[in-house]
Design an enzyme around this catalytic site. Structure first.
Site, PDB file in Angstrom:
ATOM      1  N   CYS A 322      -1.730   2.222  -8.566  1.00 35.18           N
ATOM      2  CA  CYS A 322      -1.146   1.349  -7.536  1.00 35.18           C
ATOM      3  C   CYS A 322       0.310   1.755  -7.281  1.00 35.18           C
ATOM      4  O   CYS A 322       0.760   1.822  -6.131  1.00 35.18           O
ATOM      5  CB  CYS A 322      -1.230  -0.107  -8.002  1.00 35.18           C
ATOM      6  SG  CYS A 322      -0.383  -1.287  -6.973  1.00 35.18           S
ATOM      7  N   TRP A 325       0.330   4.934  -5.329  1.00 43.97           N
ATOM      8  CA  TRP A 325      -0.032   4.644  -3.940  1.00 43.97           C
ATOM      9  C   TRP A 325       1.223   4.226  -3.166  1.00 43.97           C
ATOM     10  O   TRP A 325       1.386   4.587  -2.007  1.00 43.97           O
ATOM     11  CB  TRP A 325      -1.076   3.515  -3.902  1.00 43.97           C
ATOM     12  CG  TRP A 325      -1.451   3.093  -2.505  1.00 43.97           C
ATOM     13  CD1 TRP A 325      -2.429   3.625  -1.726  1.00 43.97           C
ATOM     14  CD2 TRP A 325      -0.833   2.066  -1.716  1.00 43.97           C
ATOM     15  NE1 TRP A 325      -2.462   2.996  -0.508  1.00 43.97           N
ATOM     16  CE2 TRP A 325      -1.497   2.038  -0.475  1.00 43.97           C
ATOM     17  CE3 TRP A 325       0.222   1.170  -1.932  1.00 43.97           C
ATOM     18  CZ2 TRP A 325      -1.155   1.145   0.540  1.00 43.97           C
ATOM     19  CZ3 TRP A 325       0.555   0.285  -0.925  1.00 43.97           C
ATOM     20  CH2 TRP A 325      -0.116   0.274   0.302  1.00 43.97           C
ATOM     21  N   HIS A 326       2.102   3.470  -3.831  1.00 45.14           N
ATOM     22  CA  HIS A 326       3.304   2.997  -3.137  1.00 45.14           C
ATOM     23  C   HIS A 326       4.255   4.134  -2.792  1.00 45.14           C
ATOM     24  O   HIS A 326       4.981   4.056  -1.800  1.00 45.14           O
ATOM     25  CB  HIS A 326       4.028   1.944  -3.972  1.00 45.14           C
ATOM     26  CG  HIS A 326       3.451   0.569  -3.807  1.00 45.14           C
ATOM     27  ND1 HIS A 326       2.355   0.150  -4.520  1.00 45.14           N
ATOM     28  CD2 HIS A 326       3.797  -0.457  -3.002  1.00 45.14           C
ATOM     29  CE1 HIS A 326       2.053  -1.095  -4.158  1.00 45.14           C
ATOM     30  NE2 HIS A 326       2.908  -1.485  -3.239  1.00 45.14           N
ATOM     31  N   GLY A 327       4.305   5.156  -3.619  1.00 43.27           N
ATOM     32  CA  GLY A 327       5.223   6.245  -3.301  1.00 43.27           C
ATOM     33  C   GLY A 327       5.001   7.421  -4.222  1.00 43.27           C
ATOM     34  O   GLY A 327       4.613   7.251  -5.390  1.00 43.27           O
ATOM     35  N   PHE A 487       4.837   3.880   3.020  1.00 44.30           N
ATOM     36  CA  PHE A 487       3.703   3.998   2.110  1.00 44.30           C
ATOM     37  C   PHE A 487       2.431   4.351   2.870  1.00 44.30           C
ATOM     38  O   PHE A 487       1.381   4.377   2.318  1.00 44.30           O
ATOM     39  CB  PHE A 487       3.506   2.704   1.309  1.00 44.30           C
ATOM     40  CG  PHE A 487       4.763   2.253   0.610  1.00 44.30           C
ATOM     41  CD1 PHE A 487       5.618   3.186   0.028  1.00 44.30           C
ATOM     42  CD2 PHE A 487       5.116   0.926   0.556  1.00 44.30           C
ATOM     43  CE1 PHE A 487       6.776   2.785  -0.604  1.00 44.30           C
ATOM     44  CE2 PHE A 487       6.274   0.507  -0.080  1.00 44.30           C
ATOM     45  CZ  PHE A 487       7.103   1.434  -0.654  1.00 44.30           C
TER      46      PHE A 487
END
Lengths: 487, 94
Positions: A322, A325-327, A487
């Site tokens: 997760c 996924w954000h960066g 993102f």
């Protein structure tokens, strides 16, 4: 084009009238053209990428459905989506990490590795993390026995629907396809709810998030000169900025969809105010991402009969993913990892509470609710240092500043108090007290005000106009892009 | 799996009661506030691990086995849905 721009203020009414003045398939064509105009207004070439991914996934799902049981087709579809996501989002990160890893060997053996500078010039397509996840969900659900969308126009709309295209909410195709097949009529309820959500989102974005952003940027630019109080102010300001920015965007997206007669899922449910622990926080924050991760990463990883140990390990892995996924940076992975660890600790603690009548009694006390909510907010705030910082060492530096007495060279708290955000924050707090029901706050006395303001359409319209005017009045002269666009 | 006869099939109400009893022992929230059609995930009565524990309980208590398709399709998100699915499985096993 962004929801809070002047362009969108003209775009949305044009789409609204064109949509409702047409019917049947033509109405869907209008919506599809509008969605592609919206997406291509940023970088026209990437409209072709969206189209290519749409075509691939449309046919992939038909094949998955036709040759059910052939897992290879699902793996091909997933690999295609993940490779595109990896190329645009993670190529530079992977190259950088690889060359950092081999740099000691480079020095020791005095060789120069080939480094492709091309990867650092790749521009991230807007919203790719969101629509790639929708495609993955679609292919997996069809593989699990769901019926694919046969109509190509309907599928193209699912993948490009402009209210949720750039930053979610991450839709589920079953609900969306059902709405596409419904005969829609323009209802006063949808228009009223849609307008209300759009002005509320606009206020959150331009009056609150954009003004808070100017305080955050002062803190970011003086990272190593912050005092203890400054560091706390910076983090409090930042966590609220992220919330107002992202939930403001989501409100405007959901509101725009309502104007067109669609209901798309909510993404926020008072995460900072009503979460009594971190498990509950993730049930209230970015809900469509956390449920996506649950259904397509965590549960497939553990199965449905997993031991607690295996489930806890999967939680940490899922939350690290997760973060990634954000960066594409290690501090985001560390942020996800920290959330994973806190989630596991929370789950273990709750197991202890369930087993102990003394702890159960303490948790049943009414004062525990606000205390638990405040504790959860503090945990989120401390973990968020990893989200805001540019690197893990920077995050630790800020944490040390927060936890040890340091003198300030910036006076961020004074700047925050003098900021134009103070008045809109007070207005928002008053609005929240009147309109939002929080279980642990005794707000029943304010209910008549809410009933008065919501009693009829004229009063609602007057309230929306006031919020719109306030948004314009408090908007800073500069505009910040939505945080979740990156993102 | 033990083959059940029709006498073993329980009513939807009794299945729901057993599920309520199980969740009230496994949740810190007041389960009596939840209606038959309350979304147990949205209202915080179930999280993902709570869901796994619920599945283990149902399979042990009613001696049934769910397929993965039944578990991922959102069929078990309310007391009513849980009770109906369990009853359907019991009927098909009888």
């Amino acid at each position: 084009m962004v929801f809070s721009s002047l362009n969108y203020l003209f775009f949305l009414p044009v789409v609204f009238f064109a949509y409702w003045l047409t019917s049947g398939s033509l109405r869907k064509v209008v919506l599809l053209i509008a969605s592609y105009i919206f997406y291509m207004s940023w970088l026209p070439a990437y409209g072709l990428l969206l189209l290519a991914m749409t075509l691939f996934n449309y046919f992939a799902a038909l094949f998955i459905d036709r040759y059910r049981g052939q897992k290879i087709l699902l793996w091909l579809a997933l690999s295609f989506n993940l490779l595109i996501l990896a190329y645009y989002k993670y190529a530079e990160f992977l190259c950088r990490s690889f060359f950092t890893l081999i740099s000691p060997a480079q020095k020791a053996f005095n060789f120069t590795a080939f480094h492709d500078n091309h990867v650092s010039t790749i521009i991230l397509p807007l919203g790719i993390s969101f629509f790639a996840f929708e495609f993955i969900h679609y292919c997996i659900d069809v593989h699990r026995g769901g019926r694919p969308i046969k109509n190509p126009l309907d599928f193209a709309l699912f993948s490009s629907f402009f209210p949720s295209q750039i930053s979610g909410p991450i839709k589920r195709y079953q609900q969306f396809a059902e709405q596409l097949s419904e005969r829609k009529t323009l209802s006063q309820e949808d228009v009223s709810a849609g307008c209300g959500l759009i002005v509320r989102g606009l206020f959150k974005k331009v009056a609150l998030a954009d003004n808070l952003a100017s305080i955050t940027s002062v803190g970011m630019n003086n990272w190593h000169s912050l005092g203890t109080l400054d560091a706390w102010v910076l983090m409090v300001v930042f966590v609220w900025q992220v919330y107002f920015d992202f939930s403001g965007y989501t409100d405007m997206g959901i509101g725009s969809a309502r104007l067109l007669g669609f209901q798309i899922p909510n993404n926020f449910d008072l995460p900072y105010i009503a979460s009594k622990n971190l498990i509950e926080f993730w049930q209230r924050w970015h809900i469509t991402l956390s449920t996506w991760l649950r259904d397509y990463v965590q549960l497939p990883m553990t199965g449905f009969r997993a031991s607690r140990l295996r489930f806890n390990l999967a939680t940490v892995v899922t939350m690290s993913a997760c973060g990634l996924w954000h960066g594409a940076a290690w501090h985001f992975v560390a942020w996800g990892f920290a959330h994973g660890l806190i989630l596991v600790a929370t789950r273990e603690y709750l197991q202890m509470v369930k087993a102990s009548s003394a702890l159960r009694q303490i948790h049943a006390q009414s004062w525990m609710v606000p205390v638990a909510c405040l504790g959860t907010f503090l945990l989120v705030l401390i973990a968020q240092t990893l989200f805001l910082a540019r690197s893990v060492p920077d995050a630790f530096h800020l944490l040390i500043t927060m936890l040890t007495p340091c003198r300030s060279a910036v006076d961020l708290s004074v700047r925050a108090l003098e900021s134009p955000v103070v008045v809109p924050l007070i207005l928002y707090a008053i609005w929240g007290l009147v309109f939002v029901e929080i279980s642990w706050l005794p707000l029943a006395a304010l209910r008549p005000i809410k009933e008065f303001l919501s009693a009829n359409s004229a009063r609602k319209a007057a309230l929306y106009i006031c919020i719109f005017v306030a948004s314009i009045a408090f908007a800073p002269s500069f505009a910040n892009p939505f945080i979740y666009f990156q993102f | 799996m033990i083959k059940l006869n029709k006498a073993h099939i329980q009513s939807v109400e009794s299945i729901e009661t057993k599920v309520r009893d199980f969740l009230s022992g496994n949740s810190l929230l007041d389960i009596s506030q939840a209606h038959s059609d309350t979304d147990l995930f949205k209202q915080g009565y179930l999280d993902s691990y709570g869901y796994i524990e619920l599945i283990k309980f149902l399979e042990t208590e009613f001696q049934i086995l769910f397929s993965d398709e039944e578990l991922v399709s959102g069929n078990l998100n309310t007391f009513a849905n849980v009770a109906h699915l369990v009853r359907t499985k019991l009927e098909s096993a009888a």
